[in-house]
Design a protein around this motif. Structure first.
Motif, PDB file in Angstrom:
ATOM      1  N   GLN A  80       0.086   4.906  -0.238  1.00 40.85           N
ATOM      2  CA  GLN A  80       0.060   5.669  -1.661  1.00 40.85           C
ATOM      3  C   GLN A  80      -1.217   5.222  -2.322  1.00 40.85           C
ATOM      4  O   GLN A  80      -1.353   5.930  -3.378  1.00 40.85           O
ATOM      5  CB  GLN A  80       1.510   5.477  -2.338  1.00 40.85           C
ATOM      6  N   VAL A  81      -1.834   4.210  -1.846  1.00 43.81           N
ATOM      7  CA  VAL A  81      -2.832   3.533  -2.562  1.00 43.81           C
ATOM      8  C   VAL A  81      -4.016   3.249  -1.628  1.00 43.81           C
ATOM      9  O   VAL A  81      -4.060   2.727  -0.599  1.00 43.81           O
ATOM     10  CB  VAL A  81      -2.442   2.138  -3.229  1.00 43.81           C
ATOM     11  N   SER A  82      -5.211   4.101  -1.869  1.00 43.79           N
ATOM     12  CA  SER A  82      -6.129   3.983  -0.864  1.00 43.79           C
ATOM     13  C   SER A  82      -7.094   2.863  -0.950  1.00 43.79           C
ATOM     14  O   SER A  82      -6.928   2.146  -1.832  1.00 43.79           O
ATOM     15  CB  SER A  82      -7.153   5.243  -1.246  1.00 43.79           C
TER      16      SER A  82
ATOM     17  N   VAL B 214       0.669  -1.174  -0.083  1.00 44.44           N
ATOM     18  CA  VAL B 214       0.029   0.014  -0.065  1.00 44.44           C
ATOM     19  C   VAL B 214       0.835   1.209  -0.123  1.00 44.44           C
ATOM     20  O   VAL B 214       0.497   2.320  -0.154  1.00 44.44           O
ATOM     21  CB  VAL B 214      -0.927   0.017   1.249  1.00 44.44           C
ATOM     22  N   THR B 215       2.054   1.059   0.338  1.00 49.76           N
ATOM     23  CA  THR B 215       2.979   2.518   0.097  1.00 49.76           C
ATOM     24  C   THR B 215       4.016   2.442  -0.977  1.00 49.76           C
ATOM     25  O   THR B 215       4.556   3.128  -1.070  1.00 49.76           O
ATOM     26  CB  THR B 215       4.092   2.306   1.494  1.00 49.76           C
ATOM     27  N   ASP B 216       3.392   1.579  -2.072  1.00 50.79           N
ATOM     28  CA  ASP B 216       4.175   1.583  -3.309  1.00 50.79           C
ATOM     29  C   ASP B 216       3.192   1.531  -4.492  1.00 50.79           C
ATOM     30  O   ASP B 216       2.563   0.615  -4.810  1.00 50.79           O
ATOM     31  CB  ASP B 216       4.967   0.184  -3.190  1.00 50.79           C
ATOM     32  N   ALA B 217       2.834   2.729  -5.151  1.00 53.58           N
ATOM     33  CA  ALA B 217       1.930   2.699  -6.188  1.00 53.58           C
ATOM     34  C   ALA B 217       2.315   1.906  -7.321  1.00 53.58           C
ATOM     35  O   ALA B 217       1.358   1.462  -7.963  1.00 53.58           O
ATOM     36  CB  ALA B 217       1.828   4.429  -6.607  1.00 53.58           C
ATOM     37  N   GLU B 218       3.611   1.860  -7.512  1.00 52.91           N
ATOM     38  CA  GLU B 218       4.067   0.924  -8.769  1.00 52.91           C
ATOM     39  C   GLU B 218       3.489  -0.313  -8.494  1.00 52.91           C
ATOM     40  O   GLU B 218       3.086  -1.116  -9.676  1.00 52.91           O
ATOM     41  CB  GLU B 218       5.523   0.997  -8.854  1.00 52.91           C
TER      42      GLU B 218
END
Ligand code: GTP
Length: 210
Positions: free
Chosen positions: A139-141, A97-101
């Motif tokens: 970074q990802v909700s 969740v902390t890595d949008a890629e």
């Protein structure tokens, strides 16, 4: 005597193959260690190729023998790991969740898996795990992940391998879905295999209409 419509499955043990896929470093091995051994390690050792962990789970008086295949997420292992997808009963996709890629790469992993599975994919059990929710720089909700799942008929769990949040629940939901699908496939196999010709005193459609 009427034919039975419900078939009893005599075996009380069912083997289910589950694969866990996702970008490198998203926590696949850690999630498995957490689920199977109840442990967490802070160090990162990339999975070389693939390895398997096993765990038994009791569901409805049946022992589900889960074989969970942890697939190395690094690009260099992809040609090798796709050959291990065959015979899978369920799939776990992971992102961090902390890595949008890692979230953006989910469609690649899903397609890669389904394209190589070579069985009908309708209703195939897939669970998405958004891992590392213990970290702050998210970074990802949750909404974005839920929407991804809704469009692709997958279930979603927010998890932390580190803090043991939702890990058992996610594996158990996937195992239950895979078991349900297994029972349906056995039922449909039995129905097809034991279709009997009508009894002599039972009127056929032809004799009824002519
Ligand atoms: N904070 C935090 N760190 C985690 C969590 N899960 C895994 N990690 C860390 O993330 C790093 C990568 O974890 P792995 O489980 O090795 O990742 P992987 O997806 O198996 O990686 P590959 O084998 O390269 O595909 C390790 O340093 C773990 O300790 C978590 O829930 N929270």
């Amino acid at each position: 005597m009427p034919k039975p419509h419900v078939y009893m499955i005599s075996s009380k043990k069912v083997d289910l193959k589950i694969v866990i896929l996702g970008a490198a470093g998203t926590g696949k091995t850690s999630l498995l260690h957490r689920y199977v051994h109840k442990k967490f390690y802070n160090d990162y050792r990339t999975t070389l190729g693939a390895h398997v962990m096993s765990k038994n789970l009791e569901v409805d008086n049946t022992t589900l023998r889960l074989q969970i295949w942890d697939m190395g997420g690094q690009d260099r292992f992809q040609p090798m790991v796709t050959s291990f997808y065959k015979g899978s009963d369920a799939c776990i996709l992971t992102f961090d969740v902390t890595d949008a890629e890692s979230f953006e790469s989910l469609d690649y992993w899903r397609k890669n898996f389904l394209d190589n599975l070579r069985i009908p994919i309708e209703g195939f059990p897939i669970v998405l795990l958004g891992n590392k929710i213990d970290l702050e720089d998210r970074q990802v909700s949750k909404e974005k992940a839920l929407s991804w799942c809704k469009e692709r008929d997958a279930s979603y769990f927010e998890v932390s391998a580190k803090n043991d949040v939702n890990v058992d629940q996610a594996f158990e939901k996937l195992a239950a879905d895979a078991f349900q699908r297994y029972l349906e496939s056995v039922q449909s196999f039995m129905t097809d295999s034991f279709k009997l010709t009508p009894a002599e005193d039972e009127p056929t459609k032809k004799s009824q209409c002519c």
